[in-house]
Design an enzyme around this catalytic site. Structure first.
Site, PDB file in Angstrom:
ATOM      1  CB  SER A 147      38.949  40.733  40.798  1.00  0.00           C
ATOM      2  OG  SER A 147      39.108  40.096  39.562  1.00  0.00           O
ATOM      3  CB  CYS A 148      37.434  36.288  39.669  1.00  0.00           C
ATOM      4  SG  CYS A 148      39.194  35.906  39.819  1.00  0.00           S
ATOM      5  CD  GLU A 149      35.664  30.668  42.825  1.00  0.00           C
ATOM      6  OE1 GLU A 149      36.284  29.641  43.137  1.00  0.00           O
ATOM      7  OE2 GLU A 149      34.432  30.712  42.689  1.00  0.00           O
TER       8      GLU A 149
END
Length: 574
Positions: A378-380
């Site tokens: 997913s995202c950072e």
């Protein structure tokens, strides 16, 4: 189906040189037994044909309509009694099925090596053919079929679906298109295929799981859906009626490249006091989760000064083939692009020092690789939360290995931090349940990041990228801080007395006291455990309840350990 009466079938399945010309239906029990006994003698050493024959004879003698020949490593089948209606031959080694079989209504052949199916019984209602990896196509389906499970095969197409079908589970195949869906269908599980579009949904649908495909659009949703999973597709927009689904519906839209406009609109609509729709799980995406990983040694050396990179590379080359090494490499590259990596002084040196510790400990490396396994999906902010967890893993490992044996104060401080983080996880979990539009990662990270300074959380990153979509308010943070401090004051010493790293320290530094405590515990369990469990069950009116007995036993065990280890902890820390 027609009675089995062709000679080739008997020769192929029974290995008999001569066989009665009478149909199976007309053969007496003695003939059945003779055929089965001959079949059993001709089996391979790995097949459990003797047990199969025993079950066949019982089935024939009792006229039992259900026959279970699963888990016997069978490579072929003998003639089957015609009266059976439900047949379970799952988890064997069958490569084919006979062309003729009894008038079955239920057939389970999952977990075999089938590459083709014969004509299916016309009366069949339930069919499970999952986990036959070489099966690439299906014959025509029976007209009254209600349930079809064909998960994790190699299916590329499906035949026409009967109008009676209510359950269709075909995850993990190679399907690029689905046929028209029956109007009675209630469950559609088709995750892990290659679908780019879906047919129109019947209004009867209750469960729709189509994650991990290549869908770019989704048609209007049935209004009675109870579960919707469209995660990890290519959706940039969603059907408008998604927010009008029932309030009890769980919706997962994570892992899609949804535009900021779509996410903001959903957040605004679901935050309204008048919203009574489903809970929607999403994930913030920065477009990097599908990037390719590079060799592990290259990803590691990038964190070190140039004068150390050659030696570091040589060391880490030896770990290239360890489990989760590839995803760990991707995690390191994603970590370098987080807000903390860009803005926090000394972050690069901190990571390099941590990597040196991993290279020196196979156990710590294995634990860390496992923790980082899903971090790049997913995202950072997921990467940032994983970094928090990895630092926790390091400190707990160091405590267990003796780093704080001579510094009880430092160990207590570490224990307090682990306790605070545990309470924050409980708070975050409760917060997630209250949100209608939620990325769990953002909620968990928000509490840790925004309270890192006030609660002295050394393992927590100080910045996150998507706090604005977490749904965590300033009031939530004030309430969480107060709750952590209150519970720490009342519960920490009991928690610390049961903490694994503290026990490891006691075993090394207070060996005699530890041995006495263990002896005291076992004496108490031997002399009092059974009576205390019985008293608890009697008081609650649950005597004789096996589940209640297990629960009561666990409670008594925990209370015993709490009492003894708390006393030991107080003595050592006095």
């Amino acid at each position: 189906m027609k009675p089995i009466n062709n000679h080739s079938f008997f020769r192929s399945l029974c290995g008999l040189s001569c066989i009665s010309r009478l149909s199976v239906e007309e053969q007496c029990t003695r003939d059945y037994h003779r055929i089965w006994d001959d079949w059993a003698r001709e089996g391979t050493t790995t097949e459990n044909r003797i047990q199969a024959v025993r079950l066949l004879k019982i089935c024939l003698d009792t006229r039992e309509p259900v026959l279970n020949l699963s888990l016997l490593k069978l490579r072929s089948l003998p003639p089957l009694p015609l009266h059976i209606r439900e047949l379970n031959i799952s988890n064997n080694e069958l490569i084919s099925l006979p062309e003729n079989s009894p008038l079955l209504t239920e057939l389970h052949v999952n977990g075999n090596n089938l590459n083709i199916l014969p004509t299916l019984p016309s009366q069949l209602i339930k069919l499970n053919i999952s986990f036959n990896r070489n099966l690439s196509c299906l014959p025509s389906l029976p007209p009254y079929l209600q349930s079809l499970s064909a998960r994790f095969n190699s299916l590329e197409t499906l035949p026409e679906l009967p109008s009676t079908l209510t359950i269709l589970r075909i995850e993990g195949n190679r399907l690029t298109v689905l046929p028209e869906l029956p109007h009675r269908l209630q469950e559609l599980f088709v995750s892990g295929n290659r679908l780019q579009e879906l047919p129109e949904f019947p209004q009867s649908l209750k469960y729709l799981k189509v994650g991990e495909n290549q869908l770019r659009r989704l048609s209007r949703l049935p209004q009675e859906l109870l579960a919707l999973d469209v995660s990890n597709n290519l959706l940039t927009s969603l059907p408008e009626n998604i927010i009008t689904l029932p309030i009890c519906t769980n919706v997962n839209i994570s892992g899609n490249p949804l535009s900021t406009h779509v996410l903001q609109s959903l957040q605004r609509l679901t935050s309204s006091p008048d919203y009574h729709g489903p809970q929607i799980y999403f994930s913030m995406s920065d477009g990097q989760q599908n990037t390719l990983h590079r060799p592990l040694a290259d990803a590691v050396t990038a964190w070190f000064p140039e004068n150390k990179q050659s030696d570091v590379s040589q060391i880490w080359h030896a770990f290239e083939h360890e489990e989760h090494a590839n995803t760990f490499s991707a995690f390191l590259d994603r970590l370098s692009d987080t807000v903390s990596a860009r803005n926090t002084s000394g972050f690069r040196e901190q990571v390099a020092a941590w990597l040196e510790k991993l290279s020196a400990s196979a156990e710590l490396r294995q634990q860390s690789f496992a923790v980082a396994a899903d971090a790049t999906e997913s995202c950072e902010d997921r990467v940032a939360l994983t970094w928090n967890n990895l630092r926790k893993t390091l400190l707990v490992h160091q405590a267990s290995e003796g780093l704080f044996d001579n510094d009880t104060g430092a160990l207590l401080s570490l224990g307090r931090e682990m306790f605070r983080l545990e309470i924050l996880e409980d708070i975050a979990r409760d917060k997630v349940r209250t949100l209608h539009f939620v990325d769990e990662i953002e909620v968990y990270l928000a509490f840790q990041t925004m309270l890192a300074e006030k609660l002295q959380l050394s393992t927590a990153v100080k910045e996150m990228r998507f706090y604005g979509v977490s749904g965590v308010t300033a009031n939530d943070l004030r309430t969480a801080e107060a709750m952590v401090r209150s519970r720490e004051e009342n519960e920490f010493t009991d928690w610390f007395s049961l903490w694994g790293p503290w026990h490891a320290v006691l075993k090394r530094t207070e060996a005699d006291r530890w041995a006495q405590a263990e002896e005291q515990k076992y004496e108490m369990l031997e002399n009092e455990y059974s009576q205390r469990v019985a008293d608890r069950l009697k008081a609650s009116g649950l005597s004789g309840d096996a589940d209640a007995e297990r629960e009561a036993g666990a409670q008594v065990m925990r209370e015993t350990e709490q009492q003894i280890y708390r006393q030991l902890t107080d003595e050592v820390l006095a």
